[in-house]
Design a protein around this motif. Structure first.
Motif, PDB file in Angstrom:
ATOM      1  N   ILE A  54     -35.271  44.770  47.653  1.00 51.93           N
ATOM      2  CA  ILE A  54     -35.676  44.461  46.288  1.00 51.93           C
ATOM      3  C   ILE A  54     -37.175  44.695  46.138  1.00 51.93           C
ATOM      4  CG2 ILE A  54     -35.943  42.648  44.538  1.00 51.93           C
ATOM      5  CD1 ILE A  54     -33.356  41.412  45.597  1.00 51.93           C
ATOM      6  N   VAL A  55     -37.530  45.560  45.186  1.00 52.13           N
ATOM      7  CA  VAL A  55     -38.927  45.729  44.804  1.00 52.13           C
ATOM      8  C   VAL A  55     -39.221  44.611  43.816  1.00 52.13           C
ATOM      9  CG1 VAL A  55     -40.620  47.219  43.677  1.00 52.13           C
ATOM     10  CG2 VAL A  55     -38.885  48.218  45.182  1.00 52.13           C
ATOM     11  N   TYR A  56     -40.254  43.822  44.090  1.00 48.72           N
ATOM     12  CA  TYR A  56     -40.535  42.655  43.265  1.00 48.72           C
ATOM     13  C   TYR A  56     -41.953  42.682  42.718  1.00 48.72           C
ATOM     14  CZ  TYR A  56     -42.975  41.096  47.436  1.00 48.72           C
ATOM     15  OH  TYR A  56     -43.824  41.026  48.500  1.00 48.72           O
TER      16      TYR A  56
ATOM     17  N   GLU B 253     -40.906  54.060  48.426  1.00 44.01           N
ATOM     18  CA  GLU B 253     -41.523  55.049  47.532  1.00 44.01           C
ATOM     19  C   GLU B 253     -41.922  54.408  46.202  1.00 44.01           C
ATOM     20  OE1 GLU B 253     -40.430  59.246  45.271  1.00 44.01           O
ATOM     21  OE2 GLU B 253     -39.194  58.585  46.945  1.00 44.01           O
ATOM     22  N   LEU B 254     -41.055  53.571  45.678  1.00 42.42           N
ATOM     23  CA  LEU B 254     -41.371  52.898  44.408  1.00 42.42           C
ATOM     24  C   LEU B 254     -42.564  51.966  44.567  1.00 42.42           C
ATOM     25  CD1 LEU B 254     -40.783  52.328  41.458  1.00 42.42           C
ATOM     26  CD2 LEU B 254     -39.059  50.671  42.185  1.00 42.42           C
ATOM     27  N   VAL B 255     -42.593  51.176  45.627  1.00 41.30           N
ATOM     28  CA  VAL B 255     -43.726  50.276  45.864  1.00 41.30           C
ATOM     29  C   VAL B 255     -45.016  51.090  45.984  1.00 41.30           C
ATOM     30  CG1 VAL B 255     -44.789  48.679  47.502  1.00 41.30           C
ATOM     31  CG2 VAL B 255     -42.395  48.397  46.864  1.00 41.30           C
ATOM     32  N   LYS B 256     -44.987  52.148  46.773  1.00 39.57           N
ATOM     33  CA  LYS B 256     -46.178  52.984  46.976  1.00 39.57           C
ATOM     34  C   LYS B 256     -46.700  53.520  45.645  1.00 39.57           C
ATOM     35  CE  LYS B 256     -47.223  57.438  48.833  1.00 39.57           C
ATOM     36  NZ  LYS B 256     -46.499  58.494  48.285  1.00 39.57           N
ATOM     37  N   ASN B 257     -45.812  54.023  44.813  1.00 37.27           N
ATOM     38  CA  ASN B 257     -46.214  54.594  43.520  1.00 37.27           C
ATOM     39  C   ASN B 257     -46.733  53.524  42.561  1.00 37.27           C
ATOM     40  OD1 ASN B 257     -45.588  57.193  44.343  1.00 37.27           O
ATOM     41  ND2 ASN B 257     -43.512  57.103  43.530  1.00 37.27           N
ATOM     42  N   LEU B 258     -46.064  52.374  42.513  1.00 35.51           N
ATOM     43  CA  LEU B 258     -46.523  51.298  41.633  1.00 35.51           C
ATOM     44  C   LEU B 258     -47.880  50.758  42.072  1.00 35.51           C
ATOM     45  CD1 LEU B 258     -43.199  49.321  41.087  1.00 35.51           C
ATOM     46  CD2 LEU B 258     -44.461  50.616  39.354  1.00 35.51           C
ATOM     47  N   VAL B 259     -48.051  50.569  43.373  1.00 34.56           N
ATOM     48  CA  VAL B 259     -49.336  50.081  43.882  1.00 34.56           C
ATOM     49  C   VAL B 259     -50.442  51.081  43.534  1.00 34.56           C
ATOM     50  CG1 VAL B 259     -50.646  49.629  45.999  1.00 34.56           C
ATOM     51  CG2 VAL B 259     -48.396  48.580  45.665  1.00 34.56           C
ATOM     52  N   GLU B 260     -50.166  52.350  43.685  1.00 38.22           N
ATOM     53  CA  GLU B 260     -51.161  53.373  43.340  1.00 38.22           C
ATOM     54  C   GLU B 260     -51.507  53.319  41.849  1.00 38.22           C
ATOM     55  OE1 GLU B 260     -53.895  56.354  43.775  1.00 38.22           O
ATOM     56  OE2 GLU B 260     -52.872  55.278  45.376  1.00 38.22           O
TER      57      GLU B 260
ATOM     58  N   PHE C 160     -51.653  39.635  40.709  1.00 31.84           N
ATOM     59  CA  PHE C 160     -50.260  40.014  40.915  1.00 31.84           C
ATOM     60  C   PHE C 160     -50.098  40.762  42.226  1.00 31.84           C
ATOM     61  CE2 PHE C 160     -52.212  43.503  38.650  1.00 31.84           C
ATOM     62  CZ  PHE C 160     -51.667  44.651  39.208  1.00 31.84           C
ATOM     63  N   VAL C 161     -48.850  40.797  42.700  1.00 25.28           N
ATOM     64  CA  VAL C 161     -48.475  41.507  43.915  1.00 25.28           C
ATOM     65  C   VAL C 161     -47.194  42.264  43.629  1.00 25.28           C
ATOM     66  CG1 VAL C 161     -47.711  41.256  46.316  1.00 25.28           C
ATOM     67  CG2 VAL C 161     -49.503  39.777  45.435  1.00 25.28           C
ATOM     68  N   ILE C 162     -47.139  43.509  44.103  1.00 16.42           N
ATOM     69  CA  ILE C 162     -45.925  44.319  44.048  1.00 16.42           C
ATOM     70  C   ILE C 162     -45.535  44.590  45.492  1.00 16.42           C
ATOM     71  CG2 ILE C 162     -44.943  46.555  43.403  1.00 16.42           C
ATOM     72  CD1 ILE C 162     -47.116  46.586  41.128  1.00 16.42           C
ATOM     73  N   GLY C 163     -44.274  44.325  45.841  1.00 14.02           N
ATOM     74  CA  GLY C 163     -43.866  44.525  47.228  1.00 14.02           C
ATOM     75  C   GLY C 163     -42.378  44.756  47.367  1.00 14.02           C
ATOM     76  N   LEU C 164     -41.928  44.839  48.618  1.00  7.22           N
ATOM     77  CA  LEU C 164     -40.529  45.107  48.940  1.00  7.22           C
ATOM     78  C   LEU C 164     -39.997  43.982  49.823  1.00  7.22           C
ATOM     79  CD1 LEU C 164     -38.197  47.249  48.799  1.00  7.22           C
ATOM     80  CD2 LEU C 164     -39.057  48.097  50.982  1.00  7.22           C
TER      81      LEU C 164
END
Length: 129
Positions: A123-125, A89-96, A47-51
């Motif tokens: 959009i954070v996806y 900020e959301l991407v950074k926290n989720l990735v962590e 999976f990938v989490i990104g903006l």
């Protein structure tokens, strides 16, 4: 068996209502729970989490230029905002929080290039395969 390559229209989950608003602890907890549920329910292996910038059009461009060729299955818009600060900020926290993976799935080290327009909404996806 060959993996089916999905078009953006097939992969993008418009039925999921992305979260909006200020990035609070409650909001973060809800998004984090959604990521866990999607990965669990869909048996994701990567999976990938990104903006993405430029809203759904930006998501489409990312899908067609990166995720479709990497045979990802779906893209979920987790959070929509007009603030790059909240989105990053959301991407950074989720990735962590998910860098060690979740269940049987692992975060992919795929490098997602920037897209042509840096406009809101952002959009954070979550994408998975």
């Amino acid at each position: 068996m060959a993996t089916e390559v999905k078009t953006f229209d097939d992969a993008y989950r418009e039925d999921y209502k992305s979260k909006t608003g200020h990035l609070t602890n409650t909001m973060y907890t809800g998004v984090k729970r959604s990521v866990s549920q999607f990965l669990n329910k869909n048996g994701a292996t990567k999976f990938v989490i990104g903006l993405a910038t430029n809203g759904q059009e930006g998501c489409k461009e990312l899908w067609e230029n990166t995720f479709q060729t990497e045979t990802y299955k779906q893209m979920i818009p987790l959070y929509k905002t007009n603030s790059t600060l909240y989105g990053n900020e959301l991407v950074k926290n989720l990735v962590e929080d998910f860098k060690e993976g979740y269940g049987n799935s692992k975060m992919d080290d795929i490098k997602v290039g920037s897209i042509s327009k840096s406009e809101s909404p952002f959009i954070v996806y979550l994408c998975w395969k």
